[in-house]
Design a protein around this motif. Structure first.
Motif, PDB file in Angstrom:
ATOM      1  N   ARG A  61      13.559   5.864  -2.233  1.00 42.14           N
ATOM      2  CA  ARG A  61      14.593   5.684  -3.266  1.00 42.14           C
ATOM      3  C   ARG A  61      14.007   5.009  -4.511  1.00 42.14           C
ATOM      4  NH1 ARG A  61      18.988   7.218  -0.445  1.00 42.14           N
ATOM      5  NH2 ARG A  61      19.450   6.248   1.543  1.00 42.14           N
ATOM      6  N   LYS A  62      13.012   4.138  -4.340  1.00 39.04           N
ATOM      7  CA  LYS A  62      12.371   3.469  -5.479  1.00 39.04           C
ATOM      8  C   LYS A  62      11.707   4.470  -6.416  1.00 39.04           C
ATOM      9  CE  LYS A  62      11.495  -0.761  -2.932  1.00 39.04           C
ATOM     10  NZ  LYS A  62      10.519  -1.596  -2.249  1.00 39.04           N
ATOM     11  N   PHE A  63      11.464   5.669  -5.927  1.00 42.56           N
ATOM     12  CA  PHE A  63      10.791   6.697  -6.726  1.00 42.56           C
ATOM     13  C   PHE A  63      11.727   7.843  -7.102  1.00 42.56           C
ATOM     14  CE2 PHE A  63       7.644   4.296  -4.500  1.00 42.56           C
ATOM     15  CZ  PHE A  63       6.750   4.004  -5.517  1.00 42.56           C
TER      16      PHE A  63
ATOM     17  N   MET B  52       2.737   5.959  -2.991  1.00 43.98           N
ATOM     18  CA  MET B  52       3.793   6.774  -3.594  1.00 43.98           C
ATOM     19  C   MET B  52       3.666   6.834  -5.115  1.00 43.98           C
ATOM     20  SD  MET B  52       5.516   8.366  -1.425  1.00 43.98           S
ATOM     21  CE  MET B  52       6.722   8.970  -2.617  1.00 43.98           C
ATOM     22  N   GLU B  53       3.308   5.729  -5.748  1.00 44.13           N
ATOM     23  CA  GLU B  53       3.075   5.746  -7.197  1.00 44.13           C
ATOM     24  C   GLU B  53       1.986   6.756  -7.548  1.00 44.13           C
ATOM     25  OE1 GLU B  53       2.050   1.655  -7.903  1.00 44.13           O
ATOM     26  OE2 GLU B  53       4.146   1.026  -8.048  1.00 44.13           O
ATOM     27  N   THR B  54       0.929   6.759  -6.743  1.00 42.38           N
ATOM     28  CA  THR B  54      -0.196   7.671  -6.985  1.00 42.38           C
ATOM     29  C   THR B  54       0.216   9.116  -6.795  1.00 42.38           C
ATOM     30  OG1 THR B  54      -1.732   5.938  -6.257  1.00 42.38           O
ATOM     31  CG2 THR B  54      -2.562   8.207  -6.284  1.00 42.38           C
ATOM     32  N   ILE B  55       0.943   9.393  -5.725  1.00 45.80           N
ATOM     33  CA  ILE B  55       1.406  10.763  -5.461  1.00 45.80           C
ATOM     34  C   ILE B  55       2.352  11.239  -6.554  1.00 45.80           C
ATOM     35  CG2 ILE B  55       2.851  12.162  -3.926  1.00 45.80           C
ATOM     36  CD1 ILE B  55       1.646  10.465  -1.584  1.00 45.80           C
ATOM     37  N   MET B  56       3.338  10.417  -6.886  1.00 47.43           N
ATOM     38  CA  MET B  56       4.358  10.846  -7.848  1.00 47.43           C
ATOM     39  C   MET B  56       3.808  10.993  -9.269  1.00 47.43           C
ATOM     40  SD  MET B  56       6.816  11.397  -5.801  1.00 47.43           S
ATOM     41  CE  MET B  56       8.056  11.862  -6.994  1.00 47.43           C
ATOM     42  N   SER B  57       2.677  10.360  -9.567  1.00 44.54           N
ATOM     43  CA  SER B  57       2.087  10.498 -10.906  1.00 44.54           C
ATOM     44  C   SER B  57       0.912  11.470 -10.933  1.00 44.54           C
ATOM     45  CB  SER B  57       1.642   9.129 -11.430  1.00 44.54           C
ATOM     46  OG  SER B  57       0.591   8.607 -10.630  1.00 44.54           O
ATOM     47  N   TYR B  58       0.591  12.071  -9.797  1.00 41.56           N
ATOM     48  CA  TYR B  58      -0.543  12.989  -9.720  1.00 41.56           C
ATOM     49  C   TYR B  58      -0.329  14.142 -10.701  1.00 41.56           C
ATOM     50  CZ  TYR B  58      -4.229  15.795  -7.561  1.00 41.56           C
ATOM     51  OH  TYR B  58      -5.375  16.524  -7.334  1.00 41.56           O
ATOM     52  N   PRO B  59      -1.275  14.416 -11.582  1.00 42.57           N
ATOM     53  CA  PRO B  59      -1.065  15.387 -12.663  1.00 42.57           C
ATOM     54  C   PRO B  59      -0.607  16.776 -12.208  1.00 42.57           C
ATOM     55  CG  PRO B  59      -3.071  14.147 -13.056  1.00 42.57           C
ATOM     56  CD  PRO B  59      -2.584  13.758 -11.683  1.00 42.57           C
ATOM     57  N   ASN B  60      -1.156  17.303 -11.138  1.00 42.60           N
ATOM     58  CA  ASN B  60      -0.813  18.655 -10.706  1.00 42.60           C
ATOM     59  C   ASN B  60       0.524  18.743  -9.976  1.00 42.60           C
ATOM     60  OD1 ASN B  60      -4.006  18.440 -10.595  1.00 42.60           O
ATOM     61  ND2 ASN B  60      -3.424  20.509 -11.188  1.00 42.60           N
TER      62      ASN B  60
ATOM     63  N   LEU C  51       0.812  -1.220   0.000  1.00 44.22           N
ATOM     64  CA  LEU C  51       0.000   0.000   0.000  1.00 44.22           C
ATOM     65  C   LEU C  51       0.843   1.267   0.000  1.00 44.22           C
ATOM     66  CD1 LEU C  51      -2.815  -1.135   2.456  1.00 44.22           C
ATOM     67  CD2 LEU C  51      -2.957  -0.920  -0.037  1.00 44.22           C
ATOM     68  N   SER C  52       1.981   1.274   0.698  1.00 41.49           N
ATOM     69  CA  SER C  52       2.821   2.473   0.696  1.00 41.49           C
ATOM     70  C   SER C  52       3.420   2.697  -0.691  1.00 41.49           C
ATOM     71  CB  SER C  52       3.918   2.396   1.758  1.00 41.49           C
ATOM     72  OG  SER C  52       4.762   1.290   1.543  1.00 41.49           O
ATOM     73  N   LYS C  53       3.784   1.624  -1.374  1.00 43.62           N
ATOM     74  CA  LYS C  53       4.296   1.750  -2.739  1.00 43.62           C
ATOM     75  C   LYS C  53       3.202   2.276  -3.670  1.00 43.62           C
ATOM     76  CE  LYS C  53       6.512  -0.761  -6.456  1.00 43.62           C
ATOM     77  NZ  LYS C  53       6.858  -2.040  -7.023  1.00 43.62           N
ATOM     78  N   TRP C  54       2.000   1.748  -3.540  1.00 40.43           N
ATOM     79  CA  TRP C  54       0.870   2.222  -4.355  1.00 40.43           C
ATOM     80  C   TRP C  54       0.576   3.689  -4.058  1.00 40.43           C
ATOM     81  CZ3 TRP C  54      -4.879   1.557  -3.066  1.00 40.43           C
ATOM     82  CH2 TRP C  54      -5.673   1.929  -4.140  1.00 40.43           C
TER      83      TRP C  54
END
Length: 148
Positions: free
Chosen positions: A124-126, A97-105, A92-95
């Motif tokens: 570091r994975k991001f 972070m994926e969501t935050i880092m790809s957030y359009p704004n 869930l933490s990876k998901w």
């Protein structure tokens, strides 16, 4: 800005502030988060009102959270990130972070910053790295701000 709501199995991530369970967020931050123990509930409420918030839910139960302080143009601070202990180890933490880092704004920012004691490998994975030149950074830190 349009709210984001995405689903994965029985979990949901949403930026809709109406879904936030301030009592649950306050409970975790004030009793389990080493960075803000004893934070008053009104401080949590004000911080969330003035930030971009990502809640993680299972059947509308708040099980995780992250908060972004940003100008949506040049810089973002990632803070108050947590997953309840009983939900850890499920990706869930990876998901989150994926969501935050790809957030359009939040695309095209010059700098992201965060403070962490335990989660370096997750970040570091991001693409996050240690500060290259810590002599350029300064802080004014009141670590007793929420002491009783």
């Amino acid at each position: 800005m349009t709210d984001l709501t995405i689903y994965k199995e029985e979990f949901c991530i949403s930026t809709d502030k109406r879904k936030l369970d301030i009592d649950a967020i306050h409970e975790f931050l004030s009793t389990k988060a080493y960075w803000c123990l004893n934070i008053p509930k009104d401080k949590v409420q004000t911080a969330n009102e003035n930030s971009l918030c990502f809640g993680i839910y299972q059947d509308n139960k708040q099980i995780g959270f992250a908060r972004i302080i940003t100008d949506f143009s040049t810089i973002a601070y990632l803070g108050d990130v947590y997953i309840l202990e009983e939900y850890r180890g499920r990706g869930l933490s990876k998901w989150l972070m994926e969501t935050i880092m790809s957030y359009p704004n939040l695309q095209g920012l010059r700098r992201w910053i965060l403070l962490t004691v335990h989660a370096h490998e997750l970040y570091r994975k991001f693409g996050w790295t240690d500060i290259a030149d810590s002599t350029k950074w300064m802080e004014l830190h009141n670590k007793n701000a929420y002491s009783k």
